[in-house]
Motif scaffolding. Structure first.
Motif, short mmCIF file in Angstrom:
data_model
loop_
_atom_site.label_atom_id
_atom_site.label_comp_id
_atom_site.label_asym_id
_atom_site.label_seq_id
_atom_site.Cartn_x
_atom_site.Cartn_y
_atom_site.Cartn_z
N ASP A 54 0.80 -0.91 -0.09
CA ASP A 54 -0.13 -0.06 0.15
C ASP A 54 0.95 1.24 -0.11
O ASP A 54 0.30 2.48 -0.92
N GLN A 55 2.04 1.25 0.50
CA GLN A 55 3.00 1.70 0.86
C GLN A 55 4.91 1.56 0.30
O GLN A 55 4.98 0.53 0.69
N ALA A 56 5.46 3.36 0.26
CA ALA A 56 6.09 2.74 -0.51
C ALA A 56 7.65 2.41 0.98
O ALA A 56 7.17 2.73 2.13
N ARG A 57 7.88 1.39 0.40
CA ARG A 57 9.29 0.51 1.97
C ARG A 57 10.63 0.30 0.71
O ARG A 57 10.15 -0.35 -0.18
N SER A 58 11.46 0.35 1.34
CA SER A 58 12.91 -0.01 1.39
C SER A 58 12.62 -1.42 1.11
O SER A 58 12.13 -2.05 2.18
N GLN A 59 13.21 -2.60 0.62
CA GLN A 59 13.49 -3.90 1.07
C GLN A 59 15.10 -4.09 0.76
O GLN A 59 16.03 -3.73 -0.13
N SER A 313 9.57 -9.53 5.42
CA SER A 313 8.97 -10.47 4.12
C SER A 313 7.34 -8.79 4.04
O SER A 313 7.24 -9.12 2.88
N ASP A 314 6.93 -8.48 5.40
CA ASP A 314 5.72 -7.90 5.31
C ASP A 314 6.16 -6.71 5.90
O ASP A 314 6.96 -6.81 7.26
N PRO A 315 5.35 -5.33 6.21
CA PRO A 315 6.02 -4.19 6.26
C PRO A 315 5.38 -4.43 8.19
O PRO A 315 4.17 -4.96 7.90
N ASN A 316 5.47 -3.58 9.06
CA ASN A 316 5.28 -3.69 10.54
C ASN A 316 5.05 -2.17 10.13
O ASN A 316 5.33 -1.03 10.17
N MET A 317 3.83 -2.18 11.33
CA MET A 317 3.36 -0.39 11.77
C MET A 317 4.25 0.04 13.22
O MET A 317 3.37 -0.47 14.52
N MET A 318 5.48 0.94 13.01
CA MET A 318 5.72 0.39 14.74
C MET A 318 5.95 1.61 15.33
O MET A 318 5.83 2.90 15.26
N SER A 319 5.01 1.16 16.78
CA SER A 319 4.35 2.01 17.56
C SER A 319 5.15 3.59 17.87
O SER A 319 4.56 4.40 17.99
#
Length: 593
Positions: A54-59, A313-319
């Motif tokens: 859904d949102q940009a992220r680096s791998q 493998s998946d992004p997480n929303m870190m608080s």
């Protein structure tokens, strides 16, 4: 001696990677940072067959494979392209399987935006095949000026179907006892472990959101293809069809190969050239004029702390990171409003509350906060959204799931059949060993667990009621862990508007008392501050270094869907073990086509 040579070979390989691979990476990253120029007419090419977040992220492997586009990036690039005199048309490759309904709606809206700028959009399909959400792929194609299909391919869009794998009988056979508390009957994330079929509540909720997405998608397709909605539904459900018959029925507009459709797009410009969306993105300069609206990203399971380094493998929303982004945006006098993009099935209740509190601080600092919901904003995803000044969801966003679960797997009996004995030893109170995997809960432990789950659930109810200004009794009726689509959620006041990211941006402008036609700058805020060019280069280097460290170990998993699925399941179970009590189930599997 054999082990010595194995170790020596591994060491030499690692040395070669560091001495040869790293310089190549650095050169590639620096070269990639240089901006190409857009000259002459271009046709923008968008390939939706690639998997999108859904949102940009680096791998870690971006330096080798290239960075994949996200839904949000795609939408923003298409909006920029609509106003670019060099862009004469957009060419879209459709997936053969399904795609996220909410993402499809976002991209469809962006296609309509491009067309309203008098720029044609030509889509091509090499076949649409049975897949949970293949109708969403068709919806994107239907929004195009022309929808091409390869001759003799198959049009198998006939509805929406999904399946759930229930494990109860296998657990009984092998001595695994799943013990969970759920609040309430619609909180079905762990139902596959507890039952061998859908419960009435599980079936009701599943059919409800599936029906909502189906009806919304059909109406959108009928509108875009200028067909009667009832007639379209009858035609769709009477399928499948071959491409030639789909053309006769008006389901597609042209037949031809990929090159034929691309050629039709190229004719819209003078000596036009095809440019990939990612390449085109590199030609764009950041906006420098207008009032600032901060954008804060939140995708994946919601967990406490900060994102660890390494491969995931998946992004997480870190608080910690998301909260810090809110605090920094709140302190920045240039920021007039905040758009919080949420695409999450939930996670930890305490992490969710931490983010919700940070959002409240931003509002108290005079910054209106608008939530833009992506694929999911369910359970903990709704918890972090409820306190926003306004909530905007795509019609097919899965949200709600206001509920809680908690428990464990007791596998002692199963292990004993294999000759493995698990023995507990503990000091302190009886509850200290409650989550032992050796045996089930004692009555006292189960009662304590139930009380804890009730406490979280009741707190969730009050949180929603107070922030959404809905009576507690009404929230109790629409909660119970039930998943709603964005369209349904609007009718029960869980969201304020239906629409995509730019609908949320317009809402933010309104709440900030900015003129709707005023220029704005969308600036991403992260836990480390504003995102910028320097930050992007640093991220690329860090990603490259991580990729070099993990390349030899994880290379097999990148090309093995079964291995990736196993990793995803392990990650999901780890989330539960780490306190993900407000987690919604994955409603449908991503397409493998």
């Amino acid at each position: 001696m054999k082990q010595f040579f194995i170790t020596l070979t591994a060491a030499i390989t690692a040395l070669i990677i560091v001495l040869v691979g790293l310089p190549i990476v650095l050169v590639a990253v620096i070269a990639g940072a240089s901006k190409p120029q857009t000259t002459g007419d271009i046709v923008l090419s968008l390939d939706l067959r690639e998997k999108m977040t859904d949102q940009a992220r680096s791998q870690p492997f971006d330096f080798l494979t290239g960075k994949s586009l996200s839904t949000l990036e795609t939408v923003q690039i298409l909006h920029r392209a609509a106003d670019d005199v060099h862009v004469k048309a957009v060419f879209v490759r459709l997936p053969e399987g399904g795609m996220s309904p909410a993402a499809a709606e976002e991209i469809r809206d962006a296609i309509i935006y491009v067309r309203r700028a008098s720029k044609p959009v030509i889509a091509h399909s090499q076949g649409l095949y049975p897949d949970t959400m293949v109708i969403s792929s068709y919806m994107v194609g239907s929004a195009a000026s022309e929808l091409w299909m390869q001759p003799r391919s198959s049009f198998q869009v006939t509805g929406i179907a999904t399946s759930t794998m229930f494990m109860k009988r296998a657990f009984d056979k092998f001595g695994v006892n799943a013990q969970y508390e759920q609040r309430s009957e619609f909180k079905n994330a762990v139902n596959p472990y507890l039952y061998d079929d859908y419960t009435p509540a599980h079936r009701e909720a599943q059919l409800s959101w599936m029906g909502s997405i189906y009806d919304t998608t059909l109406k959108t397709i009928a509108h875009d293809r200028r067909m009667d909605a009832v007639k379209l539904k009858e035609t769709i459900e009477a399928g499948p069809y071959g491409a030639e018959q789909a053309l006769q029925l008006g389901l597609v507009s042209h037949l031809g190969q990929v090159n034929d459709a691309q050629g039709a797009a190229l004719k819209r410009g003078e000596n036009a050239k095809v440019m990939e969306l990612r390449e085109y993105q590199r030609t764009l300069s950041p906006d420098t004029k207008g009032e600032v609206i901060a954008v804060i990203d939140g995708e994946g399971a919601i967990m406490t702390g900060k994102k660890p380094g390494g491969f995931g493998s998946d992004p997480n929303m870190m608080s910690d990171e998301v909260s810090e982004a809110f605090f920094k945006a709140a302190k920045d006098k240039k920021v007039k409003a905040i758009v919080f993009r949420v695409s999450s099935p939930g996670g930890s209740d305490t992490a969710s509350e931490q983010i919700a509190t940070a959002m409240q601080s931003a509002k108290e600092a005079g910054k209106p906060v608008v939530v833009s919901m992506g694929d999911y904003a369910a359970s903990g995803g709704y918890w972090v959204s409820a306190g926003a000044s306004s909530i905007v969801a795509n019609p097919s966003t899965l949200t709600g799931s206001i509920g809680v679960f908690g428990g464990k797997f007791a596998i002692g009996d199963g292990l004993s059949k294999l000759g493995i004995d698990v023995r507990d030893i503990a000091v302190g109170g009886d509850y200290s060993s409650a989550f032992s995997e050796a045996k089930g809960f004692t009555p006292a432990q189960r009662a304590a667990l139930s009380s804890w789950i009730d406490q979280i659930y009741n707190g969730f109810i009050v949180h929603v009621a107070s922030n959404r200004k809905i009576p507690v009794e009404q929230v109790q009726e629409i909660a119970k862990g039930r998943v709603w689509t964005g369209e349904q959620a609007k009718g029960i006041h869980l969201v304020d508007k239906t629409g995509g990211f730019y609908t949320a941006v317009d809402e933010a402008k309104t709440l900030a008392k900015l003129d709707r036609s005023a220029d704005i700058r969308l600036v991403e805020y992260t836990g480390s501050g504003r995102a910028g060019a320097a930050g992007s280069l640093t991220a690329s280097l860090e990603s490259a270094a991580t990729g070099l460290r993990t390349l030899s170990f994880l290379g097999w998993a990148m090309s093995d869907p079964k291995a990736e699925a196993v990793m995803d399941r392990v990650a999901d179970q780890r989330l539960r073990e780490e306190g993900a009590t407000v987690l919604a189930p994955k409603a449908y599997e991503d397409s493998t086509r």
